[in-house]
Design a protein around this motif. Sequence first.
Motif, PDB file in Angstrom:
ATOM      1  N   ALA A  51       0.832  -1.191   0.000  1.00 59.18           N
ATOM      2  CA  ALA A  51       0.000   0.000   0.000  1.00 59.18           C
ATOM      3  C   ALA A  51       0.873   1.250   0.000  1.00 59.18           C
ATOM      4  N   ASN A  52       0.888   1.930  -1.142  1.00 63.50           N
ATOM      5  CA  ASN A  52       1.478   3.265  -1.225  1.00 63.50           C
ATOM      6  C   ASN A  52       2.983   3.321  -0.954  1.00 63.50           C
ATOM      7  N   ASN A  53       3.687   2.240  -1.208  1.00 59.80           N
ATOM      8  CA  ASN A  53       5.140   2.247  -1.026  1.00 59.80           C
ATOM      9  C   ASN A  53       5.784   2.753  -2.322  1.00 59.80           C
ATOM     10  N   SER A  54       5.720   4.079  -2.535  1.00 60.82           N
ATOM     11  CA  SER A  54       6.029   4.639  -3.854  1.00 60.82           C
ATOM     12  C   SER A  54       7.485   4.466  -4.258  1.00 60.82           C
ATOM     13  N   VAL A  55       8.379   4.209  -3.313  1.00 60.10           N
ATOM     14  CA  VAL A  55       9.777   4.011  -3.682  1.00 60.10           C
ATOM     15  C   VAL A  55       9.910   2.810  -4.613  1.00 60.10           C
ATOM     16  N   ALA A  56       8.972   1.867  -4.509  1.00 63.12           N
ATOM     17  CA  ALA A  56       8.988   0.702  -5.399  1.00 63.12           C
ATOM     18  C   ALA A  56       8.777   1.125  -6.851  1.00 63.12           C
ATOM     19  N   ILE A  57       7.945   2.153  -7.060  1.00 65.03           N
ATOM     20  CA  ILE A  57       7.701   2.643  -8.414  1.00 65.03           C
ATOM     21  C   ILE A  57       8.964   3.324  -8.953  1.00 65.03           C
ATOM     22  N   ARG A  58       9.583   4.131  -8.102  1.00 66.90           N
ATOM     23  CA  ARG A  58      10.798   4.840  -8.540  1.00 66.90           C
ATOM     24  C   ARG A  58      11.921   3.884  -8.889  1.00 66.90           C
ATOM     25  N   ASN A  59      12.155   2.875  -8.059  1.00 71.35           N
ATOM     26  CA  ASN A  59      13.299   2.035  -8.391  1.00 71.35           C
ATOM     27  C   ASN A  59      12.991   1.035  -9.506  1.00 71.35           C
ATOM     28  N   THR A  60      11.712   0.734  -9.722  1.00 69.77           N
ATOM     29  CA  THR A  60      11.354  -0.044 -10.911  1.00 69.77           C
ATOM     30  C   THR A  60      11.684   0.756 -12.169  1.00 69.77           C
ATOM     31  N   HIS A  61      11.326   2.039 -12.135  1.00 69.12           N
ATOM     32  CA  HIS A  61      11.607   2.948 -13.240  1.00 69.12           C
ATOM     33  C   HIS A  61      13.114   3.058 -13.503  1.00 69.12           C
ATOM     34  N   LEU A  62      13.869   3.278 -12.443  1.00 68.51           N
ATOM     35  CA  LEU A  62      15.326   3.419 -12.578  1.00 68.51           C
ATOM     36  C   LEU A  62      15.960   2.124 -13.109  1.00 68.51           C
ATOM     37  N   LEU A  63      15.586   1.005 -12.502  1.00 69.52           N
ATOM     38  CA  LEU A  63      16.177  -0.261 -12.924  1.00 69.52           C
ATOM     39  C   LEU A  63      15.813  -0.611 -14.360  1.00 69.52           C
ATOM     40  N   CYS A  64      14.620  -0.217 -14.780  1.00 62.32           N
ATOM     41  CA  CYS A  64      14.218  -0.508 -16.149  1.00 62.32           C
ATOM     42  C   CYS A  64      15.129   0.215 -17.132  1.00 62.32           C
ATOM     43  N   ARG A  99      15.029  13.265 -14.525  1.00 60.95           N
ATOM     44  CA  ARG A  99      14.271  12.057 -14.821  1.00 60.95           C
ATOM     45  C   ARG A  99      14.123  11.135 -13.624  1.00 60.95           C
ATOM     46  N   PHE A 100      15.214  11.018 -12.870  1.00 57.97           N
ATOM     47  CA  PHE A 100      15.222  10.007 -11.809  1.00 57.97           C
ATOM     48  C   PHE A 100      15.245  10.620 -10.416  1.00 57.97           C
ATOM     49  N   SER A 101      14.794  11.869 -10.333  1.00 56.42           N
ATOM     50  CA  SER A 101      14.744  12.516  -9.029  1.00 56.42           C
ATOM     51  C   SER A 101      13.688  11.861  -8.158  1.00 56.42           C
ATOM     52  N   ASN A 102      13.971  11.759  -6.875  1.00 50.84           N
ATOM     53  CA  ASN A 102      12.923  11.204  -6.013  1.00 50.84           C
ATOM     54  C   ASN A 102      11.924  12.271  -5.582  1.00 50.84           C
ATOM     55  N   LYS A 103      12.062  13.463  -6.141  1.00 49.99           N
ATOM     56  CA  LYS A 103      11.079  14.523  -5.901  1.00 49.99           C
ATOM     57  C   LYS A 103       9.946  14.472  -6.929  1.00 49.99           C
ATOM     58  N   VAL A 104      10.205  13.858  -8.065  1.00 51.36           N
ATOM     59  CA  VAL A 104       9.210  13.823  -9.134  1.00 51.36           C
ATOM     60  C   VAL A 104       7.990  13.011  -8.698  1.00 51.36           C
ATOM     61  N   ASP A 105       6.826  13.568  -8.970  1.00 50.45           N
ATOM     62  CA  ASP A 105       5.570  12.843  -8.753  1.00 50.45           C
ATOM     63  C   ASP A 105       5.609  11.561  -9.596  1.00 50.45           C
ATOM     64  N   VAL A 106       5.360  10.415  -8.968  1.00 52.84           N
ATOM     65  CA  VAL A 106       5.483   9.152  -9.714  1.00 52.84           C
ATOM     66  C   VAL A 106       4.553   9.096 -10.927  1.00 52.84           C
ATOM     67  N   ARG A 107       3.499   9.894 -10.915  1.00 54.23           N
ATOM     68  CA  ARG A 107       2.575   9.873 -12.047  1.00 54.23           C
ATOM     69  C   ARG A 107       3.183  10.500 -13.290  1.00 54.23           C
ATOM     70  N   THR A 108       4.201  11.328 -13.104  1.00 53.29           N
ATOM     71  CA  THR A 108       4.774  12.024 -14.256  1.00 53.29           C
ATOM     72  C   THR A 108       6.156  11.476 -14.623  1.00 53.29           C
ATOM     73  N   LEU A 109       6.543  10.355 -14.060  1.00 51.69           N
ATOM     74  CA  LEU A 109       7.818   9.754 -14.454  1.00 51.69           C
ATOM     75  C   LEU A 109       7.810   9.490 -15.958  1.00 51.69           C
TER      76      LEU A 109
END
Lengths: 97, 387
Positions: free
Chosen positions: B131-144, B209-219
């Motif tokens: 639930a809402n662990n947004s860091v998972a979205i960021r590091n999925t994006h980075l690793l991809c 692109r990979f800032s952790n300040k960016v809203d995950v919706r706009t990655l």
Amino acid sequence: SGAMSTLFNAYPQYGGFHQPAAHHHQTQHDFHFENHAEGAKRFDNLANLIRATTPTDPFGAKFLKSTEKSQATSPTGSRSRASSAKEHKQAPPAWKM
Amino acid sequence: EPLSRMDVLSEKIWDYHNKVSQTDEMLQRKLHLRDMLYTAISPVFPLSGLYVVGSSLNGFGNNSSDMDLCLMITNKDLDQKNDAVVVLNLILSTLQYEKFVASQKLILAKVPILRIKFAAPFDDITVDLNANNSVAIRNTHLLCYYSSYDWRVRPLVSVVKEWAKRKGINDANKSSFTSYSLVLMVIHYLQCGTEARVLPNLQQSYPTRFSNKVDVRTLNVTMPLEPVQDDIDPSLSENTTLGELLIGFLDYYANEFNYDRDAISIRQGKRVERAALAVRPKVHLSSEGEKEAPLPSSSASSSSVHNGIGVPMHHSLSNPHFWRSQWRCVCIEEPFTNSNTAHSIYDEMVFGAIKEAFREAHSELQDNRDLDRLLECEPIKASTTNA
């Protein structure tokens, strides 16, 4: 229960989820719902990045021929032999093999 | 003669990768299953988003990977200890009436997880929902983007994961590496362990692109990386074959990496001193004063939800003994938080066996260049002490 009386104690069960905008000012937690429905679908597009950067046959003989032929066919039609997220930098790859 | 054998090794790695990596068909089935779940959940959380995270979408998945999902309901941090559990319990109650759901289990880890199993035809897929662990979205994006940067990255990871699995060191429940940690180890090696760099530091080269300040919706998930000035010279980096990279990886962690001194930082693109990462909580800890210690910014360690599972709840990060022990053996900095993704390795016996496994594997592959022999290995023999 103890856990149930934290974030959602201001609401009857399920009742608080229907008018998210109103919650901003009402909850003691300053909790508000945001619209992630589209964002989650957009995120699926990472799959295209993976597909587009997967070489079909980096060791194949065809691969060493012209870049013209390097456009591979695939079910999605989007596969490319050029295999870098940095498309412009990595010209027709000369992978040593 | 040695060169041609090297060619065989590289091709074997590539073939192995193609055999196990996630197919388009499998991804389509997962996305379909995600849509079914969202249809069931959205009446309860109408504006939420159900993101696919982890190996299913970061490029490093294989066909037997589970599907990790992240339900986003707010951009604020959701308290994982209490509120996330409430959210997951609501979902559990909702899904119990769905025929396609076979069983559910709420797993109380640092990042609580709802583990869902399904009826046929989806009985081969297990979902771990947070639930809402947004860091998972960021590091999925980075690793991809790391997995897409160079064609050799994904096959290298596939083989390293399989070797580690057969060696019995890819299992957070047995106090060894999570898959996520192994991926970070490969990326780190390609950033700074090879003669010519294969991977750049994406967070440094593309800070917006990979800032952790960016809203995950706009990655940005659609555009290729624009060319920037960095120190990757493709003509140099491409001189190393896939097989050489695998041997080099084993060599790096068998012989070069100093586990006592070094920590892995993808974010900084280099080895850093452990001491710089493993800082104690700022607040002075009296013997009973653990509650005042601030948690590290992310008790949620990563997309790899498995990170939390092997660690019993009473190993609270605010417990100073656990804090020290989580940095004891291998230090891998999570790229968006300052936690250690390898904290599950807190057993000295296992740690010793892991180092020995790298040494053995390196000399084996160095001598024979035979992938099959590398993968025919015996699991390490080390009993965990259940610290």
